[in-house]
Motif scaffolding. Structure first.
Motif, mmCIF file in Angstrom:
data_model
loop_
_atom_site.group_PDB
_atom_site.id
_atom_site.type_symbol
_atom_site.label_atom_id
_atom_site.label_comp_id
_atom_site.label_asym_id
_atom_site.label_seq_id
_atom_site.Cartn_x
_atom_site.Cartn_y
_atom_site.Cartn_z
ATOM 1 N N LEU A 36 -2.184 15.479 -1.791
ATOM 2 C CA LEU A 36 -0.575 15.896 -1.795
ATOM 3 C C LEU A 36 0.332 14.703 -1.733
ATOM 4 O O LEU A 36 1.411 14.579 -2.394
ATOM 5 C CB LEU A 36 -0.526 16.909 -0.501
ATOM 6 C CG LEU A 36 -1.290 18.155 -0.588
ATOM 7 C CD1 LEU A 36 -0.787 18.862 0.579
ATOM 8 C CD2 LEU A 36 -1.066 18.717 -1.928
ATOM 9 N N CYS A 39 1.445 13.040 -4.595
ATOM 10 C CA CYS A 39 2.362 13.652 -5.763
ATOM 11 C C CYS A 39 3.658 13.171 -5.699
ATOM 12 O O CYS A 39 4.056 12.474 -4.574
ATOM 13 C CB CYS A 39 2.463 15.115 -5.277
ATOM 14 S SG CYS A 39 0.962 16.130 -5.611
ATOM 15 N N VAL A 42 6.739 13.077 -2.861
ATOM 16 C CA VAL A 42 6.300 13.459 -1.484
ATOM 17 C C VAL A 42 5.964 12.031 -0.717
ATOM 18 O O VAL A 42 5.385 11.183 -1.209
ATOM 19 C CB VAL A 42 4.858 14.129 -1.496
ATOM 20 C CG1 VAL A 42 4.309 14.494 -0.239
ATOM 21 C CG2 VAL A 42 4.969 15.527 -2.406
ATOM 22 N N LEU A 63 5.061 19.426 3.459
ATOM 23 C CA LEU A 63 5.338 18.120 2.697
ATOM 24 C C LEU A 63 6.816 17.447 3.388
ATOM 25 O O LEU A 63 7.623 18.479 3.238
ATOM 26 C CB LEU A 63 5.624 18.665 1.149
ATOM 27 C CG LEU A 63 4.571 19.603 0.528
ATOM 28 C CD1 LEU A 63 4.968 20.035 -0.777
ATOM 29 C CD2 LEU A 63 3.159 18.642 0.380
ATOM 30 N N CYS A 71 11.138 17.170 -3.232
ATOM 31 C CA CYS A 71 9.795 17.307 -4.029
ATOM 32 C C CYS A 71 9.837 18.686 -4.494
ATOM 33 O O CYS A 71 10.331 19.799 -3.712
ATOM 34 C CB CYS A 71 8.737 17.130 -3.073
ATOM 35 S SG CYS A 71 8.645 18.075 -1.497
ATOM 36 N N VAL A 76 3.737 20.214 -7.064
ATOM 37 C CA VAL A 76 2.680 19.757 -6.193
ATOM 38 C C VAL A 76 1.872 20.621 -6.116
ATOM 39 O O VAL A 76 0.323 20.249 -6.356
ATOM 40 C CB VAL A 76 3.478 19.787 -4.740
ATOM 41 C CG1 VAL A 76 2.405 19.499 -3.657
ATOM 42 C CG2 VAL A 76 4.456 18.666 -4.464
ATOM 43 N N ARG A 77 1.776 21.908 -6.376
ATOM 44 C CA ARG A 77 0.964 23.015 -6.320
ATOM 45 C C ARG A 77 -0.018 22.866 -7.521
ATOM 46 O O ARG A 77 -1.145 22.719 -7.508
ATOM 47 C CB ARG A 77 1.465 24.480 -6.258
ATOM 48 C CG ARG A 77 0.626 25.351 -6.185
ATOM 49 C CD ARG A 77 0.923 26.962 -6.349
ATOM 50 N NE ARG A 77 2.074 27.105 -5.580
ATOM 51 C CZ ARG A 77 1.609 27.868 -4.207
ATOM 52 N NH1 ARG A 77 0.595 27.887 -3.979
ATOM 53 N NH2 ARG A 77 2.638 27.820 -3.407
ATOM 54 N N ARG A 79 -0.459 19.946 -9.195
ATOM 55 C CA ARG A 79 -1.154 18.796 -9.254
ATOM 56 C C ARG A 79 -2.369 19.004 -8.344
ATOM 57 O O ARG A 79 -3.348 18.557 -8.564
ATOM 58 C CB ARG A 79 -0.371 17.704 -8.637
ATOM 59 C CG ARG A 79 -0.874 16.306 -8.338
ATOM 60 C CD ARG A 79 -1.264 15.812 -9.613
ATOM 61 N NE ARG A 79 -1.566 14.315 -9.548
ATOM 62 C CZ ARG A 79 -2.629 13.628 -10.396
ATOM 63 N NH1 ARG A 79 -2.895 14.359 -11.691
ATOM 64 N NH2 ARG A 79 -3.033 12.378 -10.396
#
Length: 419
Positions: A36, A39, A42, A63, A71, A76-77, A79
């Motif tokens: 995380l 990403c 972040v 995050l 972000c 992010v999810r 990735r």
């Protein structure tokens, strides 16, 4: 981390690493945090396990955005889903200005905000069909949410692989048939409604399909290879029973359970080195032989506990797969003659060899009535064959070693109490 007590015993205190166990998987939270943090947008991340709804433990990612641009949670999810296995992808994400710390500079778990598991805002309409209405209600029930949009993603709302199984069962109660695979492939109410079938569309079920010879279960293969006695390898559950129950209604309820669950009518035949299972026809097992009444009227708590322990042990000794004795029910009758308010206990015991889930009772002990059931639990001729165990089964991991043999054979049990 452990500490040595004064008597020389070691007491487990906790772990010093950041590893947790969730849904049967051991997860290193630091690995998720590393992905995380890498990403775009972040600046920092933390991952914890939360239980904001009773019985629902899930991974939540926090995050810290990098700069004013912030972000994008969706990116992010996505990735995380590319880099991590499904069970390590957080079910929810929360964007915070900074991670709260304790005075010692460690993450302050108590100060982390709870995720807002509400509708994702993607729905522009309400349920338009009966199927969508049933599935929307199922989503709300299993996720504990007041509202769900027809386009909302099941997993982004807090669902996971375990909850997806509950969703399948909830949909079935409403008359729709979906599978856990459907939930993963069609994640919204609208998408699932398009592939769901009604119960009426299923092919008719042959009530006698489970009767006759069936393959051994993987558990039975494992116990056979261990050697020794297997009769005491069992599961049990202790239940409260209504004060109004009597011997006639209880026996009728047990008879319904025996006729409903094919696994409770199994008989194990051992000829030389060959083992085989046979499911006998309904009515072949006399319910009266499975029920024992113990009078505990007037007994105090300690005497009642002692009676339960003694007679439950005797019930285990009466189990015998080779004789077809796959169920023992001990009724601890607490009401004196003529009384109608004192509740009793019911100790139900069955072998672990071939009866997984056999404790789910489709009857009402109070009146012996049959309750609706989504399907007959049976010992399928096809299902055990696919996972029939080490001996001749392609599904048993060839690299998995056999458990160590104990001199007296397997004697462990699993027990739970429902109050």
């Amino acid at each position: 981390m452990v500490r040595r007590l004064a008597d020389g015993q070691l007491e487990f205190v906790g772990r010093r690493d950041n590893q947790v166990k969730l849904r049967g998987f051991r997860i290193e939270l630091g690995e998720i945090e590393s992905v995380l943090s890498g990403c775009a947008g972040v600046d920092g991340a933390a991952v914890v396990v939360r239980e904001d709804r009773p019985g629902v433990r899930q991974l939540v990612g926090y995050l810290v955005p990098d700069g004013e641009a912030g972000c994008e949670v969706g990116a992010v999810r996505a990735r995380a889903a590319e880099r991590l296995p499904e069970y390590m992808v957080p079910q929810a994400f929360v964007v915070v200005d900074a991670l709260p710390l304790t005075v010692n500079g460690k993450l302050d778990h108590a100060a982390l905000p709870a995720p807002e598991l509400t509708t994702g805002g993607g729905a522009t309409r309400g349920p338009a069909t009966e199927a969508e209405e049933i599935l929307a209600e199922a989503f709300r029930e299993v996720l504990g949410l007041p509202e769900v949009g027809v386009e909302d993603n099941f997993f982004e709302l807090g669902g996971d692989s375990i909850v997806s199984i509950k969703l399948v069962g909830q949909a079935r109660k409403g008359g729709l048939v979906i599978t856990p695979r459907d939930v993963f492939e069609h994640k919204s109410v609208a998408a699932l409604a398009a592939v769901a079938r009604t119960v009426d569309e299923l092919p008719p079920e042959d009530p006698d399909a489970g009767i006759g010879e069936v393959p051994l279960t993987p558990m039975t293969h494992w116990l056979r290879e261990l050697g020794g006695r297997m009769e005491r390898f069992h599961q049990s559950v202790l239940l409260r029973v209504p004060a109004q129950v009597d011997a006639e209604s209880l026996t009728a309820a047990v008879r319904t359970v025996l006729d409903h669950h094919d696994a409770l009518r199994l008989r194990l035949t051992v000829t030389g080195g060959q083992w085989s299972y046979e499911v006998r026809p309904r009515g072949a097992v006399d319910a009266a032989d499975c029920v024992t009444r113990v009078d505990v009227a007037g007994a105090d708590r300690e005497k009642t506990r002692a009676a339960i322990a003694m007679h439950a042990e005797q019930a285990v000794s009466r189990l015998s797969p080779t004789d077809g004795a796959m169920l023992q029910v001990v009724w601890f009758d607490a009401k004196p003659a003529g009384a109608g308010q004192a509740a009793g206990r019911l100790a139900t015991t069955w072998p672990s060899t071939g009866c997984p889930g056999a404790s789910s009772c489709p009857t009402s002990p109070r009146r012996g009535r049959r309750r609706p059931s989504p399907g007959r639990p049976r010992c399928s001729r096809s299902e055990p064959r696919g996972g029939a165990g080490r001996s001749g089964s392609p599904n048993w991991p060839p690299s998995r070693p056999a458990p160590p043999r104990s001199p007296g054979g397997p004697t462990s049990c699993a027990t739970r109490t429902c109050r």
